[in-house]
Design a protein around this motif. Sequence first.
Motif, PDB file in Angstrom:
ATOM      1  N   LEU A  38       0.836  -1.195   0.000  1.00  0.00           N
ATOM      2  CA  LEU A  38       0.000   0.000   0.000  1.00  0.00           C
ATOM      3  C   LEU A  38       0.873   1.249   0.000  1.00  0.00           C
ATOM      4  N   HIS A  39       0.526   2.192  -0.864  1.00  0.00           N
ATOM      5  CA  HIS A  39       1.284   3.440  -0.970  1.00  0.00           C
ATOM      6  C   HIS A  39       0.295   4.569  -1.206  1.00  0.00           C
ATOM      7  N   PHE A  40       0.239   5.505  -0.265  1.00  0.00           N
ATOM      8  CA  PHE A  40      -0.694   6.622  -0.363  1.00  0.00           C
ATOM      9  C   PHE A  40       0.075   7.942  -0.321  1.00  0.00           C
ATOM     10  N   ASN A  41      -0.263   8.835  -1.215  1.00  0.00           N
ATOM     11  CA  ASN A  41       0.274  10.202  -1.218  1.00  0.00           C
ATOM     12  C   ASN A  41      -0.894  11.170  -1.078  1.00  0.00           C
ATOM     13  N   ARG A  42      -0.768  12.092  -0.130  1.00  0.00           N
ATOM     14  CA  ARG A  42      -1.790  13.122   0.031  1.00  0.00           C
ATOM     15  C   ARG A  42      -1.117  14.378   0.543  1.00  0.00           C
ATOM     16  N   GLY A  43      -0.911  15.295  -0.355  1.00  0.00           N
ATOM     17  CA  GLY A  43      -0.233  16.536   0.023  1.00  0.00           C
ATOM     18  C   GLY A  43       1.226  16.267   0.350  1.00  0.00           C
ATOM     19  N   ASN A  44       1.630  16.683   1.540  1.00  0.00           N
ATOM     20  CA  ASN A  44       3.002  16.452   1.995  1.00  0.00           C
ATOM     21  C   ASN A  44       3.154  15.150   2.754  1.00  0.00           C
ATOM     22  N   PHE A  45       2.106  14.362   2.837  1.00  0.00           N
ATOM     23  CA  PHE A  45       2.111  13.132   3.617  1.00  0.00           C
ATOM     24  C   PHE A  45       2.216  11.926   2.691  1.00  0.00           C
ATOM     25  N   THR A  46       3.122  11.023   2.994  1.00  0.00           N
ATOM     26  CA  THR A  46       3.268   9.773   2.250  1.00  0.00           C
ATOM     27  C   THR A  46       3.211   8.616   3.235  1.00  0.00           C
ATOM     28  N   PHE A  47       2.382   7.630   2.933  1.00  0.00           N
ATOM     29  CA  PHE A  47       2.247   6.447   3.775  1.00  0.00           C
ATOM     30  C   PHE A  47       2.536   5.227   2.923  1.00  0.00           C
ATOM     31  N   TYR A  48       3.419   4.371   3.389  1.00  0.00           N
ATOM     32  CA  TYR A  48       3.801   3.175   2.653  1.00  0.00           C
ATOM     33  C   TYR A  48       3.765   1.983   3.593  1.00  0.00           C
ATOM     34  N   LEU A  49       3.035   0.940   3.218  1.00  0.00           N
ATOM     35  CA  LEU A  49       2.907  -0.265   4.023  1.00  0.00           C
ATOM     36  C   LEU A  49       3.128  -1.484   3.127  1.00  0.00           C
ATOM     37  N   PRO A  50       4.308  -2.104   3.191  1.00  0.00           N
ATOM     38  CA  PRO A  50       4.643  -3.216   2.297  1.00  0.00           C
ATOM     39  C   PRO A  50       4.127  -4.562   2.801  1.00  0.00           C
ATOM     40  N   ILE A  51       2.824  -4.787   2.725  1.00  0.00           N
ATOM     41  CA  ILE A  51       2.239  -6.023   3.225  1.00  0.00           C
ATOM     42  C   ILE A  51       2.649  -7.213   2.349  1.00  0.00           C
ATOM     43  N   GLY A  52       2.518  -7.082   1.040  1.00  0.00           N
ATOM     44  CA  GLY A  52       2.860  -8.180   0.138  1.00  0.00           C
ATOM     45  C   GLY A  52       4.324  -8.562   0.213  1.00  0.00           C
ATOM     46  N   SER A  53       5.196  -7.580   0.261  1.00  0.00           N
ATOM     47  CA  SER A  53       6.631  -7.847   0.366  1.00  0.00           C
ATOM     48  C   SER A  53       6.966  -8.489   1.703  1.00  0.00           C
ATOM     49  N   SER A  54       6.306  -8.064   2.766  1.00  0.00           N
ATOM     50  CA  SER A  54       6.558  -8.639   4.086  1.00  0.00           C
ATOM     51  C   SER A  54       6.150 -10.105   4.133  1.00  0.00           C
ATOM     52  N   ILE A  55       5.029 -10.436   3.519  1.00  0.00           N
ATOM     53  CA  ILE A  55       4.588 -11.831   3.500  1.00  0.00           C
ATOM     54  C   ILE A  55       5.560 -12.681   2.703  1.00  0.00           C
ATOM     55  N   LEU A  56       6.000 -12.190   1.558  1.00  0.00           N
ATOM     56  CA  LEU A  56       6.952 -12.932   0.733  1.00  0.00           C
ATOM     57  C   LEU A  56       8.282 -13.142   1.463  1.00  0.00           C
ATOM     58  N   LEU A  57       8.801 -12.117   2.107  1.00  0.00           N
ATOM     59  CA  LEU A  57      10.047 -12.253   2.867  1.00  0.00           C
ATOM     60  C   LEU A  57       9.885 -13.175   4.068  1.00  0.00           C
ATOM     61  N   SER A  58       8.730 -13.137   4.702  1.00  0.00           N
ATOM     62  CA  SER A  58       8.478 -14.015   5.833  1.00  0.00           C
ATOM     63  C   SER A  58       8.488 -15.476   5.407  1.00  0.00           C
ATOM     64  N   ILE A  59       7.863 -15.786   4.288  1.00  0.00           N
ATOM     65  CA  ILE A  59       7.854 -17.164   3.786  1.00  0.00           C
ATOM     66  C   ILE A  59       9.271 -17.601   3.437  1.00  0.00           C
ATOM     67  N   PHE A  60      10.019 -16.739   2.754  1.00  0.00           N
ATOM     68  CA  PHE A  60      11.393 -17.071   2.364  1.00  0.00           C
ATOM     69  C   PHE A  60      12.280 -17.304   3.584  1.00  0.00           C
ATOM     70  N   LEU A  61      12.216 -16.410   4.572  1.00  0.00           N
ATOM     71  CA  LEU A  61      13.045 -16.560   5.766  1.00  0.00           C
ATOM     72  C   LEU A  61      12.648 -17.772   6.591  1.00  0.00           C
ATOM     73  N   THR A  62      11.362 -18.112   6.622  1.00  0.00           N
ATOM     74  CA  THR A  62      10.920 -19.316   7.316  1.00  0.00           C
ATOM     75  C   THR A  62      11.527 -20.554   6.683  1.00  0.00           C
ATOM     76  N   LEU A  63      11.529 -20.613   5.360  1.00  0.00           N
ATOM     77  CA  LEU A  63      12.124 -21.761   4.678  1.00  0.00           C
ATOM     78  C   LEU A  63      13.625 -21.844   4.917  1.00  0.00           C
ATOM     79  N   VAL A  64      14.320 -20.712   4.868  1.00  0.00           N
ATOM     80  CA  VAL A  64      15.769 -20.703   5.088  1.00  0.00           C
ATOM     81  C   VAL A  64      16.106 -21.119   6.517  1.00  0.00           C
ATOM     82  N   LEU A  65      15.389 -20.579   7.491  1.00  0.00           N
ATOM     83  CA  LEU A  65      15.675 -20.917   8.881  1.00  0.00           C
ATOM     84  C   LEU A  65      15.332 -22.367   9.195  1.00  0.00           C
TER      85      LEU A  65
END
Length: 71
Positions: A38-65
């Motif tokens: 999720l990436h939102f821009n409104r005026g001078n405010f920017t909000f970024y929440l990488p939910i999809g990337s976090s899930i992908l990295l979590s799965i990868f790190l779980t397999l590696v560990l």
Amino acid sequence: MGKILLILSIVFFVMWLLTSFGPNLPLLGKLGHLPGDLHFNRGNFTFYLPIGSSILLSIFLTLVLRLFSRI
């Protein structure tokens, strides 16, 4: 204790490699721009929440560990 330090040093080295060379690699360059990030821009405010990337990295790190826990 030595095994934990070895694993941590490998993890930090891989993290350094990913941050240094990741944007130039075909698959890792898309990390942070996946569906579900999720990436939102409104005026001078920017909000970024990488939910999809976090899930992908979590799965990868779980397999590696899990692989390292069997060694």
